[in-house]
Design a protein around this motif. Structure first.
Motif, mmCIF file in Angstrom:
data_model
loop_
_atom_site.group_PDB
_atom_site.id
_atom_site.type_symbol
_atom_site.label_atom_id
_atom_site.label_comp_id
_atom_site.label_asym_id
_atom_site.label_seq_id
_atom_site.Cartn_x
_atom_site.Cartn_y
_atom_site.Cartn_z
ATOM 1 N N ILE A 85 48.922 7.698 17.301
ATOM 2 C CA ILE A 85 48.351 7.615 18.643
ATOM 3 C C ILE A 85 49.248 6.810 19.576
ATOM 4 N N HIS A 131 50.417 6.935 23.998
ATOM 5 C CA HIS A 131 50.540 5.807 24.920
ATOM 6 C C HIS A 131 51.966 5.708 25.462
ATOM 7 N N CYS A 147 47.051 -0.165 19.411
ATOM 8 C CA CYS A 147 46.973 1.142 18.742
ATOM 9 C C CYS A 147 46.913 0.991 17.221
ATOM 10 N N ILE A 173 40.441 3.220 25.936
ATOM 11 C CA ILE A 173 40.851 4.608 26.138
ATOM 12 C C ILE A 173 39.674 5.552 25.919
ATOM 13 N N HIS A 227 45.947 10.754 27.970
ATOM 14 C CA HIS A 227 46.122 9.332 28.237
ATOM 15 C C HIS A 227 46.697 9.056 29.628
ATOM 16 N N GLU A 279 42.603 1.241 22.026
ATOM 17 C CA GLU A 279 42.220 2.560 21.537
ATOM 18 C C GLU A 279 40.793 2.500 21.002
ATOM 19 N N LYS A 280 40.210 3.677 20.790
ATOM 20 C CA LYS A 280 38.841 3.738 20.270
ATOM 21 C C LYS A 280 38.856 3.667 18.741
ATOM 22 N N HIS A 330 49.074 -2.656 24.670
ATOM 23 C CA HIS A 330 48.373 -1.467 24.188
ATOM 24 C C HIS A 330 48.096 -1.649 22.695
#
Length: 364
Positions: free
Chosen positions: A11, A15, A69, A119, A287, A92-93, A67
């Motif tokens: 992921i 990003h 991730c 996100i 994104h 991130e989720k 970020h």
């Protein structure tokens, strides 16, 4: 805006691509426990620095946005560390593993000069923006009925990764890790939810968490919706359907959509077809659609388009689905607070199948 990515898995590339496309943004650092993987992602996107320690990266003073991730279990610590030194956070989720952790982040953000966002890129596709405007203006009448299905397939090998399928490291099953994007989009379209009744089951995968859940949700505006989250479905699809007084609007895709994924059907006798003007050249949901306005907000010192409060409302629905499924109760929005076992963990006091396994001696 100088960005650092922590967690150089799959992921992270989404990003990095988005950061590269934003004017005034630059990826300068990549952090991962695996130094080779950190270096590979940094080299691919021209970031000059790669390392293994997020605290050391933040201590350099040249990080504006972090970020996160990583796998979910590492989200909280990284985000708290960044907020403590005034660095904006993109999570991130799922953002964290529980409402308790989310509340800890909200408190840390309030004490920080920086902001936090999560996100939820499906909110930012052109079709969702168009539909949200039509619903907000009342152009389609009241929303009445909705369905929201995340029907995906993850084989047993997928759950062989040690952190997957465990409450303490993933937070939950498809309700938390897969369907959360789709029902977050539903919430952004229909507004605040009021109550939920749900079931969850572990049908076929050797996990601690559920592999399917189903929920019936009533919204404050009176609309009713069903939400299904599954990792057992060979024909994979992500679907939302909303029936209003004047039209049916449907979205079907898998992991992202463009305008061709939407269908608009006027109700008999309703002259509303002209309200839906799709754009074949509109970019897919992704994104960049979220991060571009998010970076603009960060740079201007404004709240991002998805706030920590928005993220908490979605996480509250996830926790409430689990609580309803495991207790048989109808759960009202906002009632899971400190002291409730489902505030500390999505599993509450434990999934029903865990108690059965403990009694029978069966494997998890």
């Amino acid at each position: 805006m100088r960005a650092t990515i922590v967690g150089a898995g799959a992921i992270a590339h989404a990003h990095a691509h988005a950061i590269a496309a934003i004017d005034g943004a630059e990826l300068t650092r990549v952090v991962d426990l695996d130094p080779d993987r950190a270096r590979a992602l940094a080299d691919e996107f021209g970031a000059p620095h790669a390392g293994t320690d997020v605290s050391a990266a933040l201590a350099t003073g040249d990080v504006d946005v972090l970020h996160v991730c990583t796998p979910p279990t590492a989200h909280l610590e990284a985000a708290l560390t960044a907020l403590a030194v005034g660095v904006h956070v993109v999570l991130e989720k799922p953002p964290v593993l529980s409402l308790a952790q989310m509340d800890e982040l909200v408190t840390a953000e309030a004490a920080s000069s920086a902001s936090l966002t999560v996100i939820v890129q499906h909110r930012f596709g052109s079709g969702a923006v168009r539909l949200r405007d039509l619903l907000d203006r009342g152009a389609l009448g009241r929303p009445l009925v909705a369905t929201c299905d995340t029907l995906w397939f993850r084989d047993p090998a997928y759950f062989a990764v040690p952190w997957r399928g465990r409450w303490e490291t993933e937070g939950g099953g498809p309700t938390m890790g897969h369907g959360i994007h789709q029902f977050d989009l539903l919430l952004s379209l229909l507004g605040p939810w009021a109550e939920v009744r749900a079931v969850a089951a572990r049908q076929d995968r050797d996990t601690e968490t559920e592999d399917v859940s189903m929920a019936l949700v009533t919204f404050e505006n009176g609309a009713v919706a069903s939400i299904v989250n599954s990792v057992l479905s060979p024909r994979e699809t992500s679907q939302i359907r909303i029936d209003t007084q004047r039209a049916t609007i449907e979205l079907e895709h898998l992991y992202g959509y463009d305008d061709s994924a939407w269908t608009f059907t006027p109700a008999p006798g309703e002259d509303v077809a002209h309200l839906w003007t799709s754009d074949p050249d509109a970019p897919e949901s992704g994104h960049l659609g979220q991060l571009e306005p998010t970076y603009a907000a960060f740079a201007a010192g404004q709240a991002p388009p998805v706030t920590s409060a928005d993220a908490r409302r979605t996480l509250d629905l996830a926790a409430s689905i689990y609580r309803s499924a495991f207790t048989g109760e109808t759960v009202h929005a906002g009632t899971i607070v400190a002291g409730d076992p489902f505030h500390a963990s999505m599993a509450g006091d434990g999934a029903p199948w865990a108690a059965v396994a403990a009694t029978t001696g069966a494997s998890r």
